[in-house]
Design an enzyme around this catalytic site. Structure first.
Site, short mmCIF file in Angstrom:
data_model
loop_
_atom_site.label_atom_id
_atom_site.label_comp_id
_atom_site.label_asym_id
_atom_site.label_seq_id
_atom_site.Cartn_x
_atom_site.Cartn_y
_atom_site.Cartn_z
N CYS A 44 -49.54 103.83 1.41
CA CYS A 44 -49.56 104.42 2.75
C CYS A 44 -50.95 104.93 3.12
CB CYS A 44 -48.53 105.55 2.84
SG CYS A 44 -46.92 105.03 2.25
N ARG A 134 -51.76 95.19 1.82
CA ARG A 134 -50.60 95.51 1.01
C ARG A 134 -50.97 96.32 -0.23
NH1 ARG A 134 -45.47 96.30 2.12
NH2 ARG A 134 -44.58 96.83 0.11
N TYR A 280 -30.50 96.77 -12.24
CA TYR A 280 -30.54 97.60 -11.03
C TYR A 280 -31.72 97.15 -10.16
CZ TYR A 280 -27.18 100.83 -13.16
OH TYR A 280 -26.06 101.39 -13.70
P1 FAD Z 1 -44.25 98.49 -3.71
O1 FAD Z 1 -44.73 99.88 -3.58
O2 FAD Z 1 -44.87 97.46 -2.85
O3 FAD Z 1 -44.40 98.06 -5.23
C1 FAD Z 1 -43.96 96.82 -5.69
C2 FAD Z 1 -44.87 96.38 -6.82
O4 FAD Z 1 -44.22 95.40 -7.56
C3 FAD Z 1 -46.17 95.75 -6.33
O5 FAD Z 1 -47.27 96.47 -6.79
C4 FAD Z 1 -46.12 94.34 -6.88
O6 FAD Z 1 -47.39 93.88 -7.32
C5 FAD Z 1 -45.17 94.49 -8.04
N1 FAD Z 1 -44.50 93.23 -8.38
C6 FAD Z 1 -43.85 92.40 -7.53
N2 FAD Z 1 -43.32 91.37 -8.22
C7 FAD Z 1 -43.64 91.54 -9.51
C8 FAD Z 1 -43.40 90.81 -10.68
N3 FAD Z 1 -42.70 89.69 -10.65
N4 FAD Z 1 -43.90 91.26 -11.84
C9 FAD Z 1 -44.61 92.41 -11.89
N5 FAD Z 1 -44.88 93.15 -10.81
C10 FAD Z 1 -44.39 92.73 -9.63
N6 FAD Z 1 -44.01 103.74 4.21
C11 FAD Z 1 -43.78 104.95 4.77
O7 FAD Z 1 -42.67 105.45 4.66
N7 FAD Z 1 -44.78 105.60 5.46
C12 FAD Z 1 -46.03 105.08 5.60
O8 FAD Z 1 -46.91 105.71 6.22
C13 FAD Z 1 -46.27 103.81 5.05
N8 FAD Z 1 -47.49 103.25 5.18
C14 FAD Z 1 -47.73 102.04 4.58
C15 FAD Z 1 -48.99 101.49 4.72
C16 FAD Z 1 -49.27 100.28 4.12
C17 FAD Z 1 -50.61 99.67 4.30
C18 FAD Z 1 -48.27 99.63 3.35
C19 FAD Z 1 -48.56 98.33 2.66
C20 FAD Z 1 -47.02 100.16 3.21
C21 FAD Z 1 -46.73 101.39 3.84
N9 FAD Z 1 -45.47 101.97 3.74
C22 FAD Z 1 -45.23 103.17 4.33
C23 FAD Z 1 -44.37 101.30 3.02
C24 FAD Z 1 -44.24 101.79 1.59
O9 FAD Z 1 -45.48 101.78 0.98
C25 FAD Z 1 -43.24 100.92 0.87
O10 FAD Z 1 -42.01 101.05 1.51
C26 FAD Z 1 -43.08 101.32 -0.59
O11 FAD Z 1 -44.29 101.24 -1.27
C27 FAD Z 1 -42.06 100.39 -1.27
O12 FAD Z 1 -41.99 100.65 -2.60
P2 FAD Z 1 -41.58 99.53 -3.65
O13 FAD Z 1 -41.71 100.14 -4.98
O14 FAD Z 1 -40.31 98.92 -3.25
O15 FAD Z 1 -42.68 98.40 -3.45
#
Ligand code: FAD
Length: 547
Positions: A44, A134, A280
């Site tokens: 974020c 991202r 999960y």
């Molecule tokens: P992520 O945080 O994206 O983490 C997933 C990780 O899994 C990644 O690092 C990826 O490399 C890894 N991965 C994927 N597949 C594999 C694999 N096969 N093997 C190993 N690793 C893998 N949300 C808000 O609520 N407020 C905000 O202000 C906001 N601003 C944002 C700004 C930006 C620029 C971005 C990109 C997102 C923003 N978000 C915001 C959204 C928020 O960051 C996401 O909703 C949150 O990070 C999701 O969490 P996650 O763990 O599901 O995924």
């Protein structure tokens, strides 16, 4: 040794699962795989790093593999992608960035792979000056490109929250910025009459907007130099940012035969368990329930991802907890303005056929007599029968965040507008008014439900006027002289009782003022005198942005 838990993805949901799991179970063996170089980074914060507002890169890195090991005893494997899951054998196959492939067994697997940016199939999309935002390397690349190539202008494809944050940050870096958005409005989670305020504001800052249009080709040889839109317009582009949205990273789950939901997200039950009870999933990759409609949805936001990660850890530790769904509370800063939303918007309620009523208010963020007060525009959506709060949107300069959070909390608690009236919120002149903006909107909504006032929305006014409705502007003569709605008849609120003879009894009467309060008073007077009268929601304050 306790149970062995393998986590895929090391940022919001993954790191949250890992840390909570360790706090609950000192004996578990926890291995966290992350494809990229960084774990637990602040996605974020990335736009603000690009904008140089956050100067130190390391401030984005909340945990490192080393700190995660020292504090939580978690075996973090960065630069290692999980390529395959074998649910029968309960093992995964991982490949390091150096190309080494190995297998790892698990008792439980937690999938937190996040989402991937949508890359539209447009010619030129793969040129080096077209960027997604991202992760940390994406932001490094944008920063480096700005510093080395000194671009003069940027085109942002997509007018969502990240697109707007990037627009602001590139503007702050002195680029000419244009935003291209396929919908007729920016910020899809809000309704169009609300985003009109932000759109006007951006145009006033010289940010170009191309709404209801989309990029069909990115033109150039080695680098993109311009973007051609479906309308035929071509705009210069030394730099292109893709902010079109994301889709769940569900490939790994799908390849393993796990069920995928209708939205494309990984299907989980209320315990966030996939179709395999030992696997999960949490975060942007999963399909969840909408708290208000109960329908399946995707909600790629940080708060739900963190909550889900925490819940998964509890569920793995014998403390079963259900995920109750998400309501879509979100906020964005756009220069001096803030836009925020929670719950459902009007577009969605209408589309789903859910009965609703809407009202707008333009209260002051804090007491008008205390220096620095500014007006905020609030839209409240509620059930017409019992007043249950369904959603809210707020746009303003100050203290938007606390108001949206109060309403978000009220929605989570299943409260009605009558409950909202009763909330006793912190007040002193620098912070609010004795009736907080949230209370004020609740009073306005309750008046509608109780039948004390009828409302009409600007979008419906021309039709009613055409049918013969009489339009009253209840502001002062001088306000009226500075700009008014076509065909409006000016009777200032304080003169209404003396000028009743000028108001036709056989026509529908529509009344507006600046913010809705004076016209409400006129409504009460006219209604008690037997007129068929309606208050125009949002008044002239809202109207002026709709032109
Ligand atoms: P992520 O945080 O994206 O983490 C997933 C990780 O899994 C990644 O690092 C990826 O490399 C890894 N991965 C994927 N597949 C594999 C694999 N096969 N093997 C190993 N690793 C893998 N949300 C808000 O609520 N407020 C905000 O202000 C906001 N601003 C944002 C700004 C930006 C620029 C971005 C990109 C997102 C923003 N978000 C915001 C959204 C928020 O960051 C996401 O909703 C949150 O990070 C999701 O969490 P996650 O763990 O599901 O995924």
């Amino acid at each position: 040794m306790g149970k062995k838990v393998v986590i895929v993805g090391g940022v919001a949901a993954g790191a949250s699962t890992a840390a909570r799991l360790r706090r609950m179970d000192e004996d578990a063996q926890i291995i966290m795989f992350e494809r990229g170089e960084y774990i637990s980074f602040a996605n974020c914060g990335l736009p603000y790093y690009v904008g140089d507002l956050i100067k130190k890169r390391e401030r984005l890195l909340i945990q490192t593999p080393k700190s995660m090991f020292r504090r939580f005893n978690i075996d973090v494997r960065i630069n290692t992608a999980v390529e395959q899951i074998n649910p029968q054998k309960k093992e995964i196959t991982a490949t390091t960035v150096q190309g080494e492939t190995y297998r790892e067994s698990y008792d439980y697997l937690v999938l937190c792979p996040g989402a991937v940016p949508i890359r539209p199939d447009i010619p030129g999309i793969d040129r080096p000056n077209v960027f997604s935002v991202r992760n940390v390397p994406d932001s490094d690349a944008i920063k480096q490109y700005i510093e080395l190539s000194q671009p003069a202008n940027a085109v942002i494809l997509g007018g969502g929250f990240i697109g707007l944050e990037m627009a602001e940050m590139l503007y702050e870096r002195n680029l000419d910025v244009a935003i291209v958005e396929a919908a007729d409005q920016l910020m899809g989670p809000l309704d169009p009459e609300m985003t009109a305020i932000i759109q006007k504001y951006l145009l006033d800052q010289d940010i170009a907007l191309y709404l209801g249009d989309r990029a069909v080709s990115l033109n150039g040889v080695e680098r993109t130099e311009s973007v051609t839109l479906a309308s035929g317009k071509t705009i210069p582009a030394d730099l292109v940012i893709l902010g079109i949205g994301v889709k769940p990273e569900a490939r790994l789950a799908q390849d393993a035969g796990l069920a995928i939901g209708s939205t494309g997200g990984i299907l989980v039950n209320e315990y966030l368990q996939t179709s395999d009870p030992c696997i999960y999933a949490a975060g942007d990759a999963v399909q969840i329930k909408d708290l208000i409609t109960g329908l399946d949805t995707l909600l790629p936001l940080a708060s739900p991802a963190n909550r889900q990660g925490w819940l998964v850890a509890n569920n793995l530790c014998g403390r079963p907890l259900k995920y109750k769904g998400a309501q879509g509370t979100a906020i964005v800063k756009i220069m001096d303005m803030t836009a925020a939303t929670t719950g459902k918007n009007e577009k969605t309620l209408r589309k789903l056929g859910i009965p609703y009523q809407a009202c707008h208010g333009l209260p002051n963020a804090h007491a008008l007599y205390y220096p620095g007060s500014s007006v905020m525009t609030i839209k409240l959506l509620f059930a017409p029968e019992d007043g249950k709060i369904l959603g809210a949107q707020i746009i303003g300069r100050d203290m938007v965040d606390k108001r949206i959070d109060v309403i978000a909390t009220a929605i989570r608690a299943g409260m009605t507008v009558f409950d909202l009236q009763e909330l006793e919120l912190a007040y002193a002149p620098p912070f609010s008014s004795a009736k907080d903006p949230v209370n004020l909107l609740a009073y306005a909504a309750a008046n509608i439900i109780n039948g004390d006032v009828s409302v009409i929305h600007w979008i419906d006014v021309p039709g009613h006027v055409k049918q013969g409705a009489f339009l009253i502007d209840a502001r002062t003569a001088s306000e009226f002289a500075h700009g008014a709605v076509e065909n409006a008849y000016n009777i200032p609120v304080d003169e209404i009782r003396d000028r009743l003879s000028e108001i036709p009894k056989d026509r529908e009467i529509l009344v507006y003022c600046g913010q809705g309060l004076r016209s409400y008073i006129v409504n009460r007077i006219l209604r008690q005198k037997g007129y068929d009268v309606k208050n125009i929601s949002g008044g002239y304050g809202l109207y002026q942005y709709q032109q």
